[in-house]
Design an enzyme around this catalytic site. Sequence first.
Site, PDB file in Angstrom:
ATOM      1  CE1 TYR A 119      -4.248  -1.506  -0.277  1.00 29.48           C
ATOM      2  CE2 TYR A 119      -3.472  -2.771   1.829  1.00 29.48           C
ATOM      3  CZ  TYR A 119      -4.535  -2.460   0.599  1.00 29.48           C
ATOM      4  OH  TYR A 119      -5.464  -3.267   0.515  1.00 29.48           O
ATOM      5  CG  HIS A 144      -6.092  -5.864  -3.303  1.00 27.22           C
ATOM      6  ND1 HIS A 144      -5.887  -4.095  -3.444  1.00 27.22           N
ATOM      7  CD2 HIS A 144      -5.017  -6.099  -4.301  1.00 27.22           C
ATOM      8  CE1 HIS A 144      -4.853  -3.967  -4.246  1.00 27.22           C
ATOM      9  NE2 HIS A 144      -4.471  -5.067  -4.644  1.00 27.22           N
TER      10      HIS A 144
HETATM   11  P1  IDP Z   1      -9.273  -0.175  -3.603  1.00 22.76           P
HETATM   12  O1  IDP Z   1      -9.024  -1.165  -2.552  1.00 22.76           O
HETATM   13  O2  IDP Z   1     -10.860  -0.180  -3.803  1.00 22.76           O
HETATM   14  O3  IDP Z   1      -8.185  -0.085  -4.705  1.00 22.76           O
HETATM   15  P2  IDP Z   1      -7.707   2.285  -2.382  1.00 22.76           P
HETATM   16  O4  IDP Z   1      -8.056   3.725  -2.674  1.00 22.76           O
HETATM   17  O5  IDP Z   1      -6.636   1.599  -3.326  1.00 22.76           O
HETATM   18  O6  IDP Z   1      -9.202   1.472  -2.839  1.00 22.76           O
HETATM   19  O7  IDP Z   1      -7.604   1.779  -0.945  1.00 22.76           O
HETATM   20  C1  IDP Z   1      -7.183   0.650  -0.397  1.00 22.76           C
HETATM   21  C2  IDP Z   1      -7.931   0.369   0.753  1.00 22.76           C
HETATM   22  O8  IDP Z   1      -7.799   1.111   1.747  1.00 22.76           O
HETATM   23  C3  IDP Z   1      -9.183   0.152   0.566  1.00 22.76           C
HETATM   24  O9  IDP Z   1      -9.761  -0.950  -0.076  1.00 22.76           O
HETATM   25  C4  IDP Z   1      -9.829   0.276   1.687  1.00 22.76           C
HETATM   26  O10 IDP Z   1      -9.605  -1.011   2.552  1.00 22.76           O
HETATM   27  C5  IDP Z   1      -9.034   1.300   2.697  1.00 22.76           C
HETATM   28  N1  IDP Z   1      -9.665   2.504   2.427  1.00 22.76           N
HETATM   29  C6  IDP Z   1      -9.761   3.455   1.580  1.00 22.76           C
HETATM   30  N2  IDP Z   1     -10.234   4.569   1.809  1.00 22.76           N
HETATM   31  C7  IDP Z   1     -10.277   4.386   3.233  1.00 22.76           C
HETATM   32  C8  IDP Z   1     -11.067   5.182   3.997  1.00 22.76           C
HETATM   33  O11 IDP Z   1     -11.561   6.694   3.681  1.00 22.76           O
HETATM   34  N3  IDP Z   1     -11.097   4.699   5.360  1.00 22.76           N
HETATM   35  C9  IDP Z   1     -10.767   3.653   5.790  1.00 22.76           C
HETATM   36  N4  IDP Z   1     -10.063   2.819   4.924  1.00 22.76           N
HETATM   37  C10 IDP Z   1      -9.946   3.376   3.679  1.00 22.76           C
HETATM   38 MG    MG Z   2      -6.317   0.408  -4.345  1.00 20.07          MG
END
Ligand code: IDP
Ligand code: MG
Length: 151
Positions: free
Chosen positions: A52, A118
């Site tokens: 991440y 994911h």
């Molecule tokens: P994705 O998993 O759909 O690609 P990303 O923006 O890459 O989304 O974020 C990775 C992970 O971080 C998300 O799947 C979620 O578990 C967590 N996440 C993203 N935004 C938030 C938030 O605003 N609050 C808490 N966790 C979040």
């Molecule tokens: Mg992502």
Amino acid sequence: MSNKEQTYIMVKPDGVQRGLVGEIIARFEKRGFKLVAMKLVHATTEHLEKHYADLKGKPFFPGLIKYMASGPVVAMVWEGLDAVKTGRVMLGATNPLASAPGTIRGDYALAVGRNICHGSDAVDSAQKEIALWFPEGLVQYSNTLEGWVFE
Ligand code: IDP
Ligand code: MG
């Protein structure tokens, strides 16, 4: 070959604890994707911080790493036509409340911080994630059904 695109799909710790591993695998299998790597792994925080890395600095980052390190995940690589984009469509939106019914998150999750799975968001990030989670490489084998899934 265009049908050889690969994506990194992972059942997160909440998906494992909630018994959704089989359900998530079944959806990718039934859609026609080919499983080319899979393992159950309890990842270290260092490894998850690499996975991440793009989100470092976000306010939710520490909580995200703690959540992802709270139990084992199922790491998988699925191969097939447009696997990256189609995998994302099958997962649904990042926030499960915005995910359509019929998607994995839209059917089984409610909170963005507990969204059970994911999927890589682009072909280049998929390649990076596959290299990070499967440094040993993928499993090569032929699937006799391929001619029934692809033209
Ligand atoms: P994705 O998993 O759909 O690609 P990303 O923006 O890459 O989304 O974020 C990775 C992970 O971080 C998300 O799947 C979620 O578990 C967590 N996440 C993203 N935004 C938030 C938030 O605003 N609050 C808490 N966790 C979040
Ligand atoms: Mg992502």
